[in-house]
Design a protein around this motif. Structure first.
Motif, PDB file in Angstrom:
ATOM      1  N   LEU B 103     -11.090  -4.362  -1.841  1.00 49.74           N
ATOM      2  CA  LEU B 103     -10.430  -5.065  -0.746  1.00 49.74           C
ATOM      3  C   LEU B 103      -9.026  -4.508  -0.522  1.00 49.74           C
ATOM      4  N   TYR B 104      -8.335  -4.261  -1.616  1.00 46.20           N
ATOM      5  CA  TYR B 104      -6.980  -3.706  -1.527  1.00 46.20           C
ATOM      6  C   TYR B 104      -7.013  -2.349  -0.832  1.00 46.20           C
ATOM      7  N   ALA B 105      -7.973  -1.521  -1.217  1.00 45.27           N
ATOM      8  CA  ALA B 105      -8.078  -0.192  -0.601  1.00 45.27           C
ATOM      9  C   ALA B 105      -8.302  -0.299   0.898  1.00 45.27           C
ATOM     10  N   VAL B 106      -9.179  -1.248   1.289  1.00 45.88           N
ATOM     11  CA  VAL B 106      -9.442  -1.420   2.723  1.00 45.88           C
ATOM     12  C   VAL B 106      -8.178  -1.892   3.444  1.00 45.88           C
ATOM     13  N   MET B 107      -7.449  -2.791   2.791  1.00 51.99           N
ATOM     14  CA  MET B 107      -6.270  -3.359   3.460  1.00 51.99           C
ATOM     15  C   MET B 107      -5.136  -2.350   3.618  1.00 51.99           C
ATOM     16  N   VAL B 108      -5.001  -1.405   2.688  1.00 53.57           N
ATOM     17  CA  VAL B 108      -3.923  -0.424   2.865  1.00 53.57           C
ATOM     18  C   VAL B 108      -4.391   0.793   3.669  1.00 53.57           C
ATOM     19  N   PRO B 110      -5.261   1.308   6.726  1.00 54.07           N
ATOM     20  CA  PRO B 110      -4.666   1.610   8.033  1.00 54.07           C
ATOM     21  C   PRO B 110      -3.347   2.371   7.935  1.00 54.07           C
ATOM     22  N   LEU B 111      -2.628   2.193   6.801  1.00 52.73           N
ATOM     23  CA  LEU B 111      -1.353   2.893   6.658  1.00 52.73           C
ATOM     24  C   LEU B 111      -1.574   4.375   6.408  1.00 52.73           C
ATOM     25  N   SER B 148      -0.882  -4.496   7.388  1.00 49.61           N
ATOM     26  CA  SER B 148      -0.868  -3.876   6.059  1.00 49.61           C
ATOM     27  C   SER B 148       0.549  -3.892   5.470  1.00 49.61           C
TER      28      SER B 148
END
Lengths: 349, 268
Positions: B103-108, B110-111, B148
Motif C-alpha cells: 500500500l505504501y509503495a502504491v501511495m508514493v 505518483p511522486l 502523496s
C-alpha cells in the motif's frame, strides 16, 4: 479492518477507507490500468472484410440487373399485371438493399483487437528519439550529481547550522519561482541575439545557435532540476556525524577515502532520491524542450507523446508511448535501489 | 573544520559562489528584461525602462481567467488531497507487514511517476467514463500526486504521536471519534497548515500534469506556457518579477516565523 474500527470507531474507519480507496483505486490504480489497456489495443477492420467487400460488389451487380428488369416491366401494357410485377421486383430490390446495408455496416465497423502494434508504431525514427531522451536524461542526472555533491557537502558539514539554514532558504527562492519562467530566462540568455552570444562576440566568436542545436535544452534542464538533487543530498549529509569524518582523518584517511568510505555510503539514500527525481523529471519534462527549442531542434520524447494525443489524436499509440516512458522510469528506480542498496522507505522521506 | 586545508576550503567557497551565481543569474536577467522597453525581450538592447509590461499584464483577460482557474483548482486540490493523504497515513499507521508495504509503495508511486503520465492516464480514464478533459480532470490528476506529499507529511507527524494519550482518553470513557477529534486532530494541526501550503504551491505552479489533463481550459501557468510559444512578449518577465516578489515576501515571512518559533523554544 477490525484494527481500524477498534482504533477509530466504525464511522471514522469507514470514512478513512472511503477516502483512501478513492485515492488509491480511483486516482492512482484505475487510470494506470486503463492507460495500459488502451496501449494494448487498436481498432481494426474486421476479419474477412475483403471477402465481405467482394460479396457487396456482387450484390450491387444483382441490384443493377433487377433495376434493369424493373424498367422493362414498366413497358408492360396490362396495368394489373404491371402493378403485380412491379410489386414483386420492389420487394426483391428492398431485400437486396437491406442485405447490402447490413454487410456494409459489418465491413466498416472496426473491431477492437489486442495487439502490440502500438508499440511497434514507434519505428526507428521515434525509437531513436526515445533513446536520445533517455541518454540525455542520464547525462543531466550525472551532471547534477557531480555539481551538487560538493555544494551539499560544503553547506552541510563546513557551515554553522545557522548559516546552512540561511543558505538552504536562499536556494528555495529559485526553486519556488515557476519552472516555466526560469526556463524562459535561459531562453533569453542563450538566444541567438542573447547576452552569451554578445559576450562571445566580443572575443570575435561567431554567434552559436544554442537553442536550435539542442544544447539549450540540456543547459536549461540541468538548471531546472538541479535543486531536486541539492535538497535530498543536503538532508542526508546533515545527519552525518562530523565526528566520523574527524575520526577517519585522525586515522590517516585521505580526503578521497573519507568521501568514498564514510560520506558517500552515508549519503546513499539522498543520492538515490536525487538521481531518481532528476532523471524522472528530465525524461518526463515537457516544458524545457518546448520552451527552449520551440520546434527548431529535434523533439524530446514527451513532445512525441503530446503530439500523439492532441495533434494526431491517436490515443492508443499515445498510451503506448507514455507507457514506454513509465517503464523506463520504473526501471531506473529499481536499478538505483539495487545499486545503492536502499529501500522505498528510505527514498520517500 | 580546523583540519581542512585553507586551500581546499577556498576552492569550495569559490565553487559555492559560482553555484549561487548560476542559480540567481537567470532571475536577474528576468528582472532587467521585465523593465526594459524593448520587445522581443532582451537584455542586450536597452531602450530605457518602462512599466508598460505590467499595465499590459493587468489588462490581460486570459491571464486573469487563468488565475481564477488556478485558484479554483488549488482550493479543490487542497480539499481533496488532504483528507485522502491523511486517510492514507492513518491506514498505514494501523497496517503492518506486507500489505502495508504494498500500500505504501502504491501511495508514493505518483511522486516517482512523470507528471505527464498522471495527467494522460487521468484523461483516458475519465473519457472511458464519458467525461471530457477540463478543470475537473486537472483537479483529479493533481490530487493524485499531491495527496502523496500530504500522506508523507502526516505519516511523519503521526509517528511522533504519543499513543498513551489516546489510550488514556479511551480508558476515561471517550469514544474513538472523540479521542480522534480531541487528541489526534489537534496534534496534527501544524502539519495540516504546512500540507495546505505545500499543496497550494504544488497545484498552483504545476505545468506538466496540468497541460496534459486540462483539455481546452487553461490555468495561469499553462497560459504562460502558451504565450512562450506564440509571440515573445516581455510581459512574461513582468509575471516573473511578480513571482519573485511574492516568493521573496513568502520566504521572509517564513524565516521570521521560524526565528520566532526558535526563540519560543529557547524560552521553554
Amino acid at each position: 479492518m477490525t484494527r481500524l474500527t477498534r482504533a477509530f470507531g466504525r464511522p471514522l474507519a469507514l470514512l478513512i477507507l472511503l477516502f483512501a480507496s478513492l485515492w488509491i483505486l480511483g486516482l492512482i490504480a484505475a487510470p494506470q490500468v486503463i492507460m495500459i489497456e488502451q496501449s494494448l489495443w487498436r481498432m481494426e477492420r474486421p476479419e474477412g472484410s475483403a471477402e465481405i467487400s467482394v460479396r457487396i460488389d456482387g450484390l450491387y451487380n444483382q441490384l443493377d440487373v433487377l433495376a434493369l428488369d424493373r424498367s422493362a416491366v414498366e413497358a408492360e401494357a396490362d396495368a394489373s399485371i404491371r402493378a403485380q410485377k412491379l410489386d414483386t421486383s420492389d420487394v426483391a430490390l428492398a431485400a437486396l438493399e437491406a442485405e447490402i446495408a447490413g454487410l456494409e455496416a459489418t465491413e466498416s465497423t472496426p473491431v477492437k483487437v489486442y495487439t502490440l502494434a502500438n508499440f511497434a508504431q514507434m519505428g526507428s525514427a521515434h525509437f531513436a528519439i526515445f533513446l536520445k531522451t533517455i541518454v540525455a536524461s542520464l547525462a543531466v542526472t550525472a551532471i547534477a550529481l557531480a555539481v551538487c555533491y560538493p555544494i551539499a557537502f560544503a553547506v552541510a558539514k563546513l557551515e554553522t547550522p545557522q548559516r546552512a539554514g540561511m543558505i538552504m532558504l536562499a536556494l528555495v527562492i529559485p526553486y519556488a519561482i515557476n519552472e516555466l519562467l526560469r526556463i524562459f530566462a535561459w531562453q533569453m540568455i542563450l538566444n541567438y541575439n542573447g547576452p552569451v552570444n554578445a559576450l562571445l562576440g566580443l572575443f570575435g566568436v561567431e554567434p552559436i545557435p544554442f537553442l536550435e542545436s539542442g544544447t539549450g535544452v540540456f543547459v536549461a534542464m540541468v538548471y531546472a532540476y538541479i535543486l531536486f538533487m541539492v535538497f535530498p543530498l543536503y538532508n542526508v549529509l546533515e545527519t552525518l556525524d562530523s565526528n566520523q569524518i574527524e575520526a577517519a582523518r585522525d586515522l590517516g584517511a585521505s580526503s578521497w577515502r573519507i568521501h568514498t568510505r564514510v560520506v558517500i555510503p552515508h549519503a546513499r539514500p539522498g543520492i538515490a532520491v536525487g538521481c531518481i527525481m532528476t532523471f524522472m523529471l528530465s525524461a518526463g519534462s515537457y516544458a524545457v524542450p518546448y520552451i527552449m527549442t520551440r520546434g527548431t531542434a529535434a523533439p524530446w520524447f514527451t513532445q512525441l507523446i503530446y503530439n500523439r494525443f492532441f495533434e494526431a489524436t491517436n490515443w492508443n499509440v499515445g498510451a503506448a508511448y507514455a507507457l514506454s516512458l513509465l517503464v523506463i522510469c520504473t526501471l531506473f528506480i529499481f536499478v538505483m535501489m539495487r545499486l545503492l542498496k536502499v529501500s522505498l522507505k528510505d527514498i520517500a522521506k | 573544520m580546523s583540519h581542512t586545508g585553507m586551500g581546499s576550503n577556498l576552492v569550495l567557497r569559490i565553487y559555492m559562489a559560482l553555484f549561487f551565481a548560476y542559480m540567481f543569474l537567470p532571475l536577474g536577467v528576468m528582472l532587467v528584461a521585465g523593465f526594459s522597453d524593448y520587445s522581443p525581450p532582451s537584455i542586450t538592447v536597452w531602450r530605457g525602462g518602462t512599466l508598460r509590461w505590467f499595465s499590459e499584464l493587468w489588462a490581460d483577460e486570459r491571464m486573469w481567467s487563468g488565475l481564477t482557474n488556478s485558484l479554483i483548482i488549488a482550493v479543490a486540490v487542497i480539499l481533496l488531497s488532504l483528507p485522502m493523504g491523511l486517510s492514507g497515513a492513518l491506514l498505514l499507521s494501523k497496517l503492518g507487514g506486507r500489505a502495508g508495504g504494498v500500500l505504501y509503495a502504491v501511495m508514493v508511486s505518483p511522486l516517482l511517476t512523470p507528471g505527464l503520465i498522471i495527467g494522460i492516464s487521468t484523461v483516458i480514464f475519465w473519457r472511458h467514463l464519458g467525461a471530457a478533459a477540463g478543470l475537473v480532470t486537472a483537479i483529479l490528476a493533481q490530487s493524485a500526486f499531491i495527496a502523496s506529499y500530504a500522506m508523507l507529511m502526516f505519516m511523519a507527524r503521526l509517528q511522533r504521536l504519543d499513543n498513551t494519550l489516546q489510550e488514556a482518553a479511551l480508558d476515561l470513557g471517550a469514544t474513538q471519534a472523540q479521542a480522534f477529534r480531541r487528541i489526534t486532530l489537534p496534534f496534527l494541526r501544524p502539519t495540516v497548515v504546512t500540507a495546505t501550503v505545500i499543496a497550494f504551491l504544488q497545484s498552483f505552479e504545476n505545468y506538466n500534469t496540468t497541460i496534459f489533463s486540462i483539455g481546452g481550459q487553461h490555468t495561469l501557468v499553462t497560459e504562460i506556457g502558451a504565450r512562450m510559444r506564440f509571440g515573445m512578449s516581455p510581459m512574461i518577465n513582468a509575471i516573473g518579477i511578480l513571482f519573485i516578489l511574492v516568493t521573496l515576501i513568502g520566504a521572509v515571512i517564513w524565516g521570521v516565523l521560524r526565528q520566532r518559533e526558535r526563540k519560543l523554544e529557547d524560552l521553554r
